[in-house]
Design an enzyme around this catalytic site. Structure first.
Site, mmCIF file in Angstrom:
data_model
loop_
_atom_site.group_PDB
_atom_site.id
_atom_site.type_symbol
_atom_site.label_atom_id
_atom_site.label_comp_id
_atom_site.label_asym_id
_atom_site.label_seq_id
_atom_site.Cartn_x
_atom_site.Cartn_y
_atom_site.Cartn_z
ATOM 1 N N LYS A 22 35.347 50.828 30.784
ATOM 2 C CA LYS A 22 35.180 51.510 32.078
ATOM 3 C C LYS A 22 36.494 51.541 32.849
ATOM 4 O O LYS A 22 36.859 52.575 33.419
ATOM 5 C CB LYS A 22 34.112 50.770 32.914
ATOM 6 N N ASN A 23 37.203 50.400 32.871
ATOM 7 C CA ASN A 23 38.388 50.305 33.720
ATOM 8 C C ASN A 23 39.615 50.988 33.127
ATOM 9 O O ASN A 23 40.684 51.009 33.749
ATOM 10 C CB ASN A 23 38.679 48.847 34.073
ATOM 11 N N ARG A 93 34.939 52.355 44.628
ATOM 12 C CA ARG A 93 36.311 52.157 45.092
ATOM 13 C C ARG A 93 37.334 52.817 44.186
ATOM 14 O O ARG A 93 38.389 53.272 44.639
ATOM 15 C CB ARG A 93 36.622 50.666 45.155
ATOM 16 N N CYS A 117 34.193 45.125 49.898
ATOM 17 C CA CYS A 117 33.041 45.223 49.004
ATOM 18 C C CYS A 117 32.540 43.822 48.714
ATOM 19 O O CYS A 117 33.050 42.848 49.267
ATOM 20 C CB CYS A 117 33.385 45.974 47.735
ATOM 21 N N ARG A 122 39.685 43.640 49.519
ATOM 22 C CA ARG A 122 40.293 44.632 48.626
ATOM 23 C C ARG A 122 41.112 45.706 49.351
ATOM 24 O O ARG A 122 40.743 46.885 49.402
ATOM 25 C CB ARG A 122 39.221 45.254 47.730
ATOM 26 N N ASP A 306 36.775 39.266 35.917
ATOM 27 C CA ASP A 306 35.560 40.025 35.590
ATOM 28 C C ASP A 306 34.633 39.269 34.635
ATOM 29 O O ASP A 306 33.553 39.764 34.306
ATOM 30 C CB ASP A 306 35.933 41.390 34.980
ATOM 31 N N ILE A 328 41.538 35.577 42.072
ATOM 32 C CA ILE A 328 41.863 36.995 42.272
ATOM 33 C C ILE A 328 41.130 37.563 43.490
ATOM 34 O O ILE A 328 41.731 38.216 44.333
ATOM 35 C CB ILE A 328 41.514 37.826 41.009
ATOM 36 N N ARG A 398 26.531 50.464 36.458
ATOM 37 C CA ARG A 398 27.865 50.969 36.789
ATOM 38 C C ARG A 398 28.850 50.698 35.659
ATOM 39 O O ARG A 398 29.826 51.429 35.505
ATOM 40 C CB ARG A 398 28.395 50.305 38.064
HETATM 41 N N1 EPU Z 1 45.402 43.771 46.265
HETATM 42 C C1 EPU Z 1 46.081 43.872 47.471
HETATM 43 N N2 EPU Z 1 46.531 45.096 47.863
HETATM 44 C C2 EPU Z 1 46.323 46.221 47.097
HETATM 45 C C3 EPU Z 1 45.641 46.114 45.875
HETATM 46 C C4 EPU Z 1 45.185 44.856 45.484
HETATM 47 O O1 EPU Z 1 46.279 42.887 48.157
HETATM 48 O O2 EPU Z 1 46.766 47.301 47.514
HETATM 49 C C5 EPU Z 1 44.912 42.444 45.833
HETATM 50 C C6 EPU Z 1 43.390 42.401 45.688
HETATM 51 O O3 EPU Z 1 42.748 42.168 46.934
HETATM 52 C C7 EPU Z 1 43.203 41.278 44.704
HETATM 53 C C8 EPU Z 1 44.422 41.409 43.797
HETATM 54 O O4 EPU Z 1 45.372 42.193 44.515
HETATM 55 O O5 EPU Z 1 43.242 40.040 45.355
HETATM 56 C C9 EPU Z 1 44.163 42.055 42.464
HETATM 57 O O6 EPU Z 1 43.415 43.243 42.639
HETATM 58 P P1 EPU Z 1 43.649 44.511 41.698
HETATM 59 O O7 EPU Z 1 44.340 45.564 42.482
HETATM 60 O O8 EPU Z 1 44.300 44.047 40.429
HETATM 61 O O9 EPU Z 1 42.155 44.967 41.402
HETATM 62 P P2 EPU Z 1 41.590 46.436 41.382
HETATM 63 O O10 EPU Z 1 42.569 47.362 40.770
HETATM 64 O O11 EPU Z 1 40.997 46.769 42.692
HETATM 65 C C10 EPU Z 1 40.630 46.212 38.964
HETATM 66 C C11 EPU Z 1 39.301 46.390 38.303
HETATM 67 C C12 EPU Z 1 38.377 45.274 38.742
HETATM 68 C C13 EPU Z 1 39.002 43.944 38.349
HETATM 69 C C14 EPU Z 1 40.407 43.818 38.948
HETATM 70 C C15 EPU Z 1 41.144 42.571 38.501
HETATM 71 C C16 EPU Z 1 39.157 48.779 38.017
HETATM 72 C C17 EPU Z 1 38.491 50.052 38.370
HETATM 73 N N3 EPU Z 1 38.754 47.684 38.666
HETATM 74 O O12 EPU Z 1 40.378 46.265 40.357
HETATM 75 O O13 EPU Z 1 37.167 45.463 38.009
HETATM 76 O O14 EPU Z 1 38.200 42.879 38.801
HETATM 77 O O15 EPU Z 1 41.193 44.957 38.561
HETATM 78 O O16 EPU Z 1 41.261 42.514 37.144
HETATM 79 O O17 EPU Z 1 40.005 48.730 37.144
HETATM 80 C C18 EPU Z 1 34.880 45.247 37.576
HETATM 81 O O18 EPU Z 1 35.050 45.950 36.567
HETATM 82 O O19 EPU Z 1 33.804 44.629 37.788
HETATM 83 C C19 EPU Z 1 35.955 45.120 38.548
HETATM 84 C C20 EPU Z 1 35.761 44.681 39.784
#
Ligand code: EPU
Length: 419
Positions: A22-23, A93, A117, A122, A306, A328, A398
Site C-alpha cells: 500500500k505504502n 492523509r 490522526c 503528523r 507499522d 516514531i 484500508r
Molecule cells: N514528520 C514531521 N514533519 C513532516 C513529516 C513527518 O515532523 O513534515 C514526523 C512525523 O510526525 C513522524 C516522523 O516524522 O514522527 C515520521 O513520519 P513519516 O513522515 O516517515 O510518516 P508518513 O510518511 O506520514 C508513512 C506511512 C505510515 C508509516 C510511516 C513510518 C505512508 C502512506 N504512510 O507515513 O504508514 O507508519 O511512514 O514508517 O507511506 C500505515 O501504513 O499504517 C502507516 C501509518
C-alpha cells in the site's frame, strides 16, 4: 460499518499470498500525475486507500481503468485541475502526496492541510520545506495550502533534519520535475522509497542512491509511458508471520522478503519463531513457548512502527516482561485499552508500554482505531478463548487486502458481518 466475528483457538496453517505494498502504491499513483504519459501497474493492492487515491486522481481528471488482479492502467494526460478537496485529504492523509507532482507539472497546486490522526499530530512541515527549497512559494489560507513555483521548480540541495517517508517522497517527486539536479540528504530509506524511485526511473527520471541516506535526482526532458510492478507489502507479510507465532501453525508467506524484514524477523526469532526463506517467500513456525523481548520502533532498517501493535499482541502471550518503545508516532498505543479488554497485562508510561505475558487472552468486543491497531486485535482474536468481535473494520480494509478471506483459507474461523 462492518465487523469481524472471530472464534479463537482454531488450528492455523497453510500459505498466504501477500499483496503489493500500500505504502508504495499510494506514492506511485500520485507520481503518475507527473508525466501525463500512459502508466500500467501490476501488483496493486485492492485496499480502500488505493481506491481513495484512484478516486482523487479521477476527480482531478485522470482516466483509470478498473483494478483487476492487481493490474491497473492509468492516464493522467487530461488532468487539468490542481486542487484537492478537504473531504478526501481528511479521509486519507496520503492524499497529500499529490501536492508535489501537481506543483511540478502545473507550477501551482492547492490542497487542504491534513489534520492530526489516531496515531499522532503528523505535521507536514518537512514536505513544505522541501518544496520551498526547490523554489516554491507556500501560503496557508484558512486550512488550505497554496503552493506556487514561479517559473517552475529548480534543482537544489535538500537536507532533512530527520528522515520522513512522506517528505522524502515529496522531495523526490518534486526534484524529478525540477530543472537541473537535486541532492536529497538524510532521506528515509524504506523499501517503498526505492520502489517509487524505480517507477520514476521507468518514466524517465535519473535517480541515484534510492534506499540510502542520500539521493541524487534529475528529471527527464520528457516523461515516457511506463510499466511497473509494485513490491510486496512487508507489513502485511510480517503481520502474517506474527499470526504464525501466535497460533503455533506453520505458514508460508508468499512474497515475504527477508531483506525488507531483517529487524522484524530478528526479533520474531528471538521471541521463539523460526523463519526461513522458501522458493516463494518466507516460512514461519514456532519453536516452543513464546519469549518476551524488548523492542523499540525505528526508521528502516529498524523495527517498523507499522508492526508495533501486532508485535505487542505476540508479547501479550509471551513468558516474561517486554518493554515496547514507540519512537516514531507519539500516540500509537490506541490498541492498548482494547488488548486490555481481552485480558492483556499492559502498563503505559509515555512512549513505552510494559507488557507482562499472560497465559491466555479472552474474546471480547473491541474497537478498531487505526489500520495496524486493528490488525493487532484480529491477531489477538485468532488465539483468544471464545468470540472476539472487532468493530469498525473499515480501518483494516484500508491496508489489508481480503483479510477475512486470507485468514479463513489458513483455518481461522472469522466472519464479516455487514451492517
Ligand atoms: N514528520 C514531521 N514533519 C513532516 C513529516 C513527518 O515532523 O513534515 C514526523 C512525523 O510526525 C513522524 C516522523 O516524522 O514522527 C515520521 O513520519 P513519516 O513522515 O516517515 O510518516 P508518513 O510518511 O506520514 C508513512 C506511512 C505510515 C508509516 C510511516 C513510518 C505512508 C502512506 N504512510 O507515513 O504508514 O507508519 O511512514 O514508517 O507511506 C500505515 O501504513 O499504517 C502507516 C501509518
Amino acid at each position: 460499518m462492518d465487523k469481524l466475528v472471530i472464534q479463537g483457538g482454531h488450528p492455523f496453517s497453510g500459505s498466504v499470498q501477500i499483496a503489493g505494498a500500500k505504502n508504495a502504491a499510494l506514492p506511485i499513483l500520485a507520481a503518475s500525475l507527473l508525466g501525463g504519459a500512459q502508466v500500467s501497474l501490476a501488483n496493486v493492492p485492492h485496499v480502500s486507500d488505493v481506491m481513495s487515491m484512484l478516486e482523487l486522481l479521477r476527480g482531478l481528471g485522470a482516466e483509470a481503468g478498473p483494478l483487476r488482479n492487481g493490474r491497473l492502467s492509468l492516464s493522467t494526460a487530461d488532468v487539468v485541475s490542481s486542487e484537492t478537496t478537504y473531504d478526501i485529504v481528511r479521509r486519507m492523509r496520503a492524499s497529500f502526496l499529490v501536492l508535489a507532482p501537481l506543483v511540478g507539472r502545473f507550477g501551482h497546486a492547492r490542497i487542504s492541510r491534513p489534520g492530526g490522526c489516531a496515531i499522532g499530530t503528523r505535521p507536514v512541515d518537512l514536505h513544505l520545506e522541501a518544496l520551498q527549497q526547490l523554489g516554491a512559494e507556500v501560503r496557508t489560507e484558512g486550512g488550505v495550502i497554496d503552493v506556487t513555483a514561479h517559473g517552475g521548480l529548480r534543482g537544489e540541495r535538500i537536507v532533512f533534519p530527520a528522515p520522513s517517508v512522506g517528505a522524502t517522497h515529496t522531495a523526490m517527486m518534486a526534484a524529478a520535475s525540477a530543472s537541473g539536479e537535486s541532492e536529497i540528504v538524510n532521506c528515509a530509506r524504506e523499501p517503498e522509497i526505492a520502489d517509487t524511485a524505480a517507477f520514476l526511473t521507468a518514466m524517465g527520471a535519473t535517480i541515484e542512491g534510492a534506499g540510502t541516506h542520500r539521493m541524487l535526482v534529475q528529471g527527464p526532458t520528457s516523461w515516457r509511458a511506463a510499466h511497473h510492478t509494485i513490491l510486496p507489502d512487508r507489513i502485511e507479510a510480517a503481520s502474517y508471520l506474527v499470526a504464525a507465532g501466535l497460533t503455533g501453525g506453520r505458514l508460508e508467506v508468499i512474497g515475504g522478503r527477508l531483506e525488507h524484514l531483517g529487524a522484524a524477523c530478528h526479533l520474531l526469532e528471538a521471541a521463539g519463531l523460526s523463519i526461513f526463506p522458501s522458493d516463494r517467500g518466507l516460512i514461519a513456525e514456532r519453536r516452543g513457548a513464546l519469549h518476551s523481548v524488548d523492542m523499540a520502533t525505528e526508521a528502516f532498517p529498524g523495527f517498523p512502527t507499522d508492526l508495533q501493535a501486532q508485535f505487542m499482541t505476540l508479547m501479550c502471550l509471551a513468558d516474561g516482561v517486554s518493554v515496547i518503545r514507540e519512537r516514531i508516532f507519539e500516540q500509537r498505543f490506541m490498541h492498548v485499552p482494547e488488548l486490555q479488554r481481552m485480558g492483556a497485562d499492559i502498563t503505559l508510561s509515555g512512549a513505552a508500554a510494559t507488557v507482562r505475558g499472560v497465559p491466555r487472552l479472552q474474546g471480547a468486543e473491541v474497537m478498531a482505531t487505526d489500520l495496524r491497531a486493528s490488525m493487532s486485535l484480529v491477531l489477538a482474536g485468532l488465539v483468544a478463548e471464545g468470540e472476539t468481535v472487532v468493530h469498525r473494520v473499515y480501518h483494516l480494509d484500508r491496508g489489508y487486502e481480503d483479510i477475512d478471506g486470507k485468514l479463513t483459507r489458513c483455518g481461522a474461523h472469522i466472519e464479516r458481518v455487514r451492517q
